[in-house]
Enzyme design. Structure first.
Site, PDB file in Angstrom:
ATOM      1  CB  SER A 133      38.128  49.442  37.042  1.00  0.00           C
ATOM      2  OG  SER A 133      38.090  50.571  36.200  1.00  0.00           O
ATOM      3  CE1 TYR A 146      42.556  48.237  33.814  1.00  0.00           C
ATOM      4  CE2 TYR A 146      40.467  49.403  33.618  1.00  0.00           C
ATOM      5  CZ  TYR A 146      41.608  49.087  34.351  1.00  0.00           C
ATOM      6  OH  TYR A 146      41.782  49.624  35.606  1.00  0.00           O
TER       7      TYR A 146
HETATM    8  P1  NAP Z   1      50.363  50.958  38.359  1.00  0.00           P
HETATM    9  O1  NAP Z   1      51.091  51.992  39.147  1.00  0.00           O
HETATM   10  O2  NAP Z   1      50.660  50.772  36.913  1.00  0.00           O
HETATM   11  O3  NAP Z   1      50.469  49.563  39.142  1.00  0.00           O
HETATM   12  C1  NAP Z   1      50.108  48.347  38.545  1.00  0.00           C
HETATM   13  C2  NAP Z   1      50.785  47.239  39.325  1.00  0.00           C
HETATM   14  O4  NAP Z   1      50.506  45.980  38.724  1.00  0.00           O
HETATM   15  C3  NAP Z   1      52.296  47.404  39.327  1.00  0.00           C
HETATM   16  O5  NAP Z   1      52.801  46.987  40.548  1.00  0.00           O
HETATM   17  C4  NAP Z   1      52.696  46.449  38.216  1.00  0.00           C
HETATM   18  O6  NAP Z   1      54.031  46.022  38.281  1.00  0.00           O
HETATM   19  C5  NAP Z   1      51.735  45.316  38.512  1.00  0.00           C
HETATM   20  N1  NAP Z   1      51.725  44.367  37.416  1.00  0.00           N
HETATM   21  C6  NAP Z   1      51.446  44.587  36.120  1.00  0.00           C
HETATM   22  N2  NAP Z   1      51.601  43.473  35.413  1.00  0.00           N
HETATM   23  C7  NAP Z   1      52.002  42.513  36.291  1.00  0.00           C
HETATM   24  C8  NAP Z   1      52.349  41.137  36.162  1.00  0.00           C
HETATM   25  N3  NAP Z   1      52.354  40.508  34.984  1.00  0.00           N
HETATM   26  N4  NAP Z   1      52.697  40.454  37.284  1.00  0.00           N
HETATM   27  C9  NAP Z   1      52.743  41.070  38.481  1.00  0.00           C
HETATM   28  N5  NAP Z   1      52.456  42.376  38.655  1.00  0.00           N
HETATM   29  C10 NAP Z   1      52.082  43.075  37.570  1.00  0.00           C
HETATM   30  O7  NAP Z   1      48.817  51.268  38.418  1.00  0.00           O
HETATM   31  P2  NAP Z   1      47.778  51.422  39.610  1.00  0.00           P
HETATM   32  O8  NAP Z   1      46.904  52.545  39.222  1.00  0.00           O
HETATM   33  O9  NAP Z   1      48.436  51.427  40.928  1.00  0.00           O
HETATM   34  O10 NAP Z   1      46.929  50.089  39.404  1.00  0.00           O
HETATM   35  C11 NAP Z   1      46.690  49.135  40.419  1.00  0.00           C
HETATM   36  C12 NAP Z   1      45.343  48.489  40.177  1.00  0.00           C
HETATM   37  O11 NAP Z   1      44.321  49.486  40.306  1.00  0.00           O
HETATM   38  C13 NAP Z   1      45.173  47.862  38.807  1.00  0.00           C
HETATM   39  O12 NAP Z   1      44.451  46.650  38.921  1.00  0.00           O
HETATM   40  C14 NAP Z   1      44.343  48.898  38.067  1.00  0.00           C
HETATM   41  O13 NAP Z   1      43.590  48.337  37.023  1.00  0.00           O
HETATM   42  C15 NAP Z   1      43.467  49.413  39.185  1.00  0.00           C
HETATM   43  N6  NAP Z   1      42.836  50.708  38.954  1.00  0.00           N
HETATM   44  C16 NAP Z   1      43.574  51.849  38.895  1.00  0.00           C
HETATM   45  C17 NAP Z   1      42.914  53.071  38.684  1.00  0.00           C
HETATM   46  C18 NAP Z   1      43.652  54.380  38.616  1.00  0.00           C
HETATM   47  O14 NAP Z   1      43.003  55.411  38.382  1.00  0.00           O
HETATM   48  N7  NAP Z   1      44.950  54.442  38.828  1.00  0.00           N
HETATM   49  C19 NAP Z   1      41.530  53.100  38.538  1.00  0.00           C
HETATM   50  C20 NAP Z   1      40.814  51.917  38.597  1.00  0.00           C
HETATM   51  C21 NAP Z   1      41.482  50.718  38.828  1.00  0.00           C
HETATM   52  P3  NAP Z   1      55.182  46.757  37.378  1.00  0.00           P
HETATM   53  O15 NAP Z   1      55.484  48.055  38.096  1.00  0.00           O
HETATM   54  O16 NAP Z   1      56.302  45.774  37.390  1.00  0.00           O
HETATM   55  O17 NAP Z   1      54.595  46.996  36.025  1.00  0.00           O
END
Ligand code: NAP
Length: 241
Positions: A133, A146
């Site tokens: 991130s 986080y």
């Molecule tokens: P998201 O749509 O909320 O996806 C998060 C994913 O993680 C979902 O598939 C969620 O499953 C899964 N997850 C959460 N808790 C879990 C658990 N206990 N066991 C297994 N799976 C679990 O968000 P995203 O933005 O795509 O995030 C993906 C990654 O990118 C994360 O690591 C996040 O920190 C990182 N990130 C995102 C951004 C951004 O701007 N979006 C920026 C920097 C980093 P459920 O759907 O079942 O909750």
């Protein structure tokens, strides 16, 4: 051989039911990999978008959830994407919000890498891509667990590269900028916050899950064989400002 092809490789993507994880699973599949989409809920929508592949249930509330999966069959590529975020003022932040985020975003990531490495090291080949991130570098605000976890992801990526690169494993990370997913819905629905964010991004737009997915293909492919312990910013230039 096409240096960007994943043909003949099998990949596991965590948190693949939505957002960045779903886009990575689809992109790896399009690049030729046999993709296992792992979610704590079914990844039916992702499977419908992929060419082949299958889904498994993994809930990283148990940080050891992936303990056995890498011994059941050969998996060449691991994408650690699953993650959660909790927001509260640091002065009020609860122990539960600390533990829940550290368990999923940091502890589970490390022990999943360890389980992968135990199977891959004897084969002398494997690729790990950890999703870090901007808060692997910056402090953020109201997200202490986080920020701690994502700083840890960057550090562990380098540590694991130091230990396992000599035996043929590539361990790298991607630091996404502000990406259009469920994670950022609230920010994007606040016009003032969204405008302030876009104004600071040299590329002038929010990132899309596909922007991260293409970088993940690169870091999973032979094209990146001499990249070890890198944290690649995919952020439209945010960190350059
Ligand atoms: P998201 O749509 O909320 O996806 C998060 C994913 O993680 C979902 O598939 C969620 O499953 C899964 N997850 C959460 N808790 C879990 C658990 N206990 N066991 C297994 N799976 C679990 O968000 P995203 O933005 O795509 O995030 C993906 C990654 O990118 C994360 O690591 C996040 O920190 C990182 N990130 C995102 C951004 C951004 O701007 N979006 C920026 C920097 C980093 P459920 O759907 O079942 O909750």
């Amino acid at each position: 051989m096409n240096a960007f092809s994943l043909s003949g490789r099998r990949a596991l993507v965590t948190g693949a039911n939505t957002g960045i994880g779903q886009a990575i699973a689809v992109a790896l599949s399009q690049a030729g990999a046999d993709v296992i989409a792992a979610g704590r809920s079914p990844c039916d929508q992702t499977l419908a978008l992929m060419q082949g592949g299958r889904s498994v249930m993994l809930d990283f509330a148990d940080p050891m959830a992936a303990r056995d999966i890498f011994h059941a069959e050969q998996i060449d590529i691991l994408i650690n994407n699953a993650g959660i975020i909790r927001r509260a003022d640091a002065v009020d932040f609860s122990e539960a919000d600390w533990d829940d985020v550290i368990d999923v975003n940091l502890k589970a990531l490390f022990f999943t890498c360890q389980a992968f490495a135990r199977a891959a090291l004897p084969r002398g080949y494997g690729k790990i891509v950890n999703i870090a991130s901007l808060l692997s570098f910056q402090g953020g605000i109201r997200v202490p667990s986080y920020t701690a976890a994502k700083h840890g992801v960057a550090g562990l990526t380098k540590l694991m590269a130091n230990e396992w690169a000599p035996q043929g494993l590539n361990i790298n990370a991607i630091a996404p900028g502000y990406i259009e997913t469920n994670n950022t819905t609230a920010l994007r629905q606040d016009p003032a916050r969204s405008r302030a964010i876009i104004d600071r991004i040299p590329a002038g737009r929010w990132g899309r899950p596909q922007d991260i997915a293409q970088s993940a293909v690169f870091l999973s492919a032979p094209a990146s064989d001499y990249i070890n312990g890198a944290v690649l910013n995919v952020d439209g230039g945010w960190m350059a400002r």
